[in-house]
Scaffold this motif. Structure first.
Motif: not given
Length: 173
Positions: A48-56, A84-87, A92-98
């Motif tokens: 998902v992180e490359p998709l979030l980068t592409k959405s910018k 995309s407006s928030k990120i 980078g590093g759009y997700t967090r694993i807890l």
């Protein structure tokens, strides 16, 4: 040997794995948080992180590319409208694993994967200060100011000058 094998197959066929990651990515974008196993979360992060980068960049080509991965119009709309407006300023590093512990039935490692900019509890503590500050990837060197150097030398001199005070030894105690 595992030379050059970067993909965790997750015990599934390639079609099942692709559809599962697509559904999990859509759920993550729509709900901002998904509870799953650690192995699936790590695979989802790489998906998902490359998709979030592409959405910018909001272009027709990027929308079509992301739709080919997600296959969900609602999640694509949500991704380009709100997420995309928030990120936009994050490098980078759009997700967090807890990690949340183990599942009762099969003792699998469970976790929550979430979008970083949507966790209100963690944003309340440090989110306001981090938005105003520019981010760099370089690590700055440590600089000692004169006050801290002087205080350490004064502490050393007071301990050496105070020889009149009795000192307790292990035998006396």
């Amino acid at each position: 040997m595992r030379h050059g094998k970067k993909i965790n197959h997750l015990g599934r066929t390639s079609a099942h794995r692709k559809s599962m990651l697509s559904n999990m990515a859509s759920s993550l974008i729509l709900h901002k948080r998904v509870s799953t196993t650690v192995a699936k979360a790590k695979a989802l992060r790489k998906y998902v992180e490359p998709l979030l980068t592409k959405s910018k960049s909001d272009t027709t080509h990027s929308r079509r590319t992301i739709f080919s991965y997600l296959q969900n119009k609602d999640s694509v709309k949500e991704l380009f409208d709100q997420v995309s407006s928030k990120i936009a300023n994050r490098p980078g590093g759009y997700t967090r694993i807890l990690k949340t512990g183990n599942r009762l039935g099969d003792n699998a490692d469970m976790c929550i994967i979430e979008l970083v900019d949507y966790n209100e509890a963690m944003l309340g503590a440090s989110g306001v200060a981090s938005e105003s500050k520019t981010r760099t990837r370089r690590r700055g060197g440590k600089k000692k100011d004169n006050a801290s150097v002087a205080s350490t030398t004064n502490d050393a001199s007071t301990t050496t000058n105070n020889t009149d005070a009795p000192v307790a030894t292990n035998e006396e105690v």
